[in-house]
Design a protein around this motif. Structure first.
Motif, PDB file in Angstrom:
ATOM      1  N   LEU A  19      38.049  42.110  43.731  1.00 57.32           N
ATOM      2  CA  LEU A  19      38.677  42.805  42.612  1.00 57.32           C
ATOM      3  C   LEU A  19      38.670  44.317  42.825  1.00 57.32           C
ATOM      4  O   LEU A  19      39.625  45.007  42.449  1.00 57.32           O
ATOM      5  N   LEU A  23      41.878  46.749  42.719  1.00 53.38           N
ATOM      6  CA  LEU A  23      41.873  47.949  41.889  1.00 53.38           C
ATOM      7  C   LEU A  23      42.238  49.183  42.699  1.00 53.38           C
ATOM      8  O   LEU A  23      42.882  50.107  42.194  1.00 53.38           O
ATOM      9  N   ASP A  36      37.107  47.538  31.558  1.00 57.50           N
ATOM     10  CA  ASP A  36      36.410  46.517  32.347  1.00 57.50           C
ATOM     11  C   ASP A  36      35.776  45.549  31.357  1.00 57.50           C
ATOM     12  O   ASP A  36      34.784  45.872  30.705  1.00 57.50           O
ATOM     13  N   VAL A  99      40.573  45.185  33.955  1.00 60.53           N
ATOM     14  CA  VAL A  99      40.006  44.374  35.031  1.00 60.53           C
ATOM     15  C   VAL A  99      39.033  43.368  34.425  1.00 60.53           C
ATOM     16  O   VAL A  99      38.330  43.670  33.456  1.00 60.53           O
ATOM     17  N   ARG A 212      47.435  39.618  39.471  1.00 57.09           N
ATOM     18  CA  ARG A 212      47.883  40.873  38.842  1.00 57.09           C
ATOM     19  C   ARG A 212      49.029  40.564  37.911  1.00 57.09           C
ATOM     20  O   ARG A 212      50.016  39.932  38.312  1.00 57.09           O
TER      21      ARG A 212
END
Length: 217
Positions: A19, A23, A36, A99, A212
């Motif tokens: 991840l 990012l 987050d 995220v 995504r």
């Protein structure tokens, strides 16, 4: 991703690293608002903060909240860290990037909600106890052009994740894949997973995916 991790808090592993890679492809700038959700030790929040984003992190576990706060303090990075269930603490806000590394391991014992350390990985019989909630609620928090990045196992139905996010009006695709050796949790459950047809007899690795999903402008 070196971080202190208090007992009972998820230790950053291959899914976290995957991840972080995803990012790194996002155009994060000083005024970018990043969320987050399910921050754990705060590893992802700190990665975004190092790029000068304005970061908010949320976790349902007080131990995780204090771990993330400690790591942010040690790294001298400004991160807003809140205790709460998924998006509850950020109602009414919107973000450029969200995220999520939620619990996603299928669990045979569904008689009770996960507790303690197992909340970091147990996710119901199909592994989607939290994933479906994220797919349902996250799109409304994205700004136009904003992106949701979510990592989970291929055992937990990536196609369903894609279908739910597309049904919510987002453009969604798998952007990262990685095969990893079974960890302790999957090793302990591989017999049950094979009985359910989620693993074949010769399987010794698990595939992780990062999805995504972008809200159109």
């Amino acid at each position: 991703m070196n971080a202190l991790v208090l007992p009972g808090v998820y230790v950053p592993q291959e899914d976290t690293a995957l991840l972080v890679e995803a990012l790194s492809d996002e155009p994060v700038e000083p005024d970018t608002q990043v969320l987050d959700v399910g921050t754990g030790s705060g590893a992802l929040a700190l990665e975004a903060a190092r790029r000068s984003a304005e970061v908010t992190a949320v976790d349902v576990s007080w131990r995780a909240v204090w771990t993330a706060r400690l790591n942010a303090w040690l790294a001298r990075l400004p991160v807003r860290i809140r205790r709460g269930n998924l998006f509850g603490p950020v109602r009414g806000r919107s973000f450029d990037v969200i995220v999520a590394n939620p619990p996603y391991v299928p669990a045979s014992d569904i008689r009770r909600e996960p507790r303690g350390r197992s909340r970091a990985w147990d996710a119901g019989r199909d592994g989607r106890l939290v994933l479906d909630r994220i797919c349902r609620d996250a799109p409304a928090l994205l700004r136009p052009g904003g992106a949701l990045l979510i990592v989970h196992s291929a055992l937990s139905g990536p196609d369903r994740t894609l279908d739910l996010l597309r049904a919510a009006g987002l453009k969604a695709a798998v952007v990262r894949r990685r095969w990893i050796a079974f960890g302790p949790v999957l090793r302990a459950r591989q017999g049950w997973l094979r009985e359910r047809g989620l693993l074949s007899a010769g399987d010794e690795k698990e595939e992780l995916v990062v999805i995504r999903a972008e809200r159109p402008l």
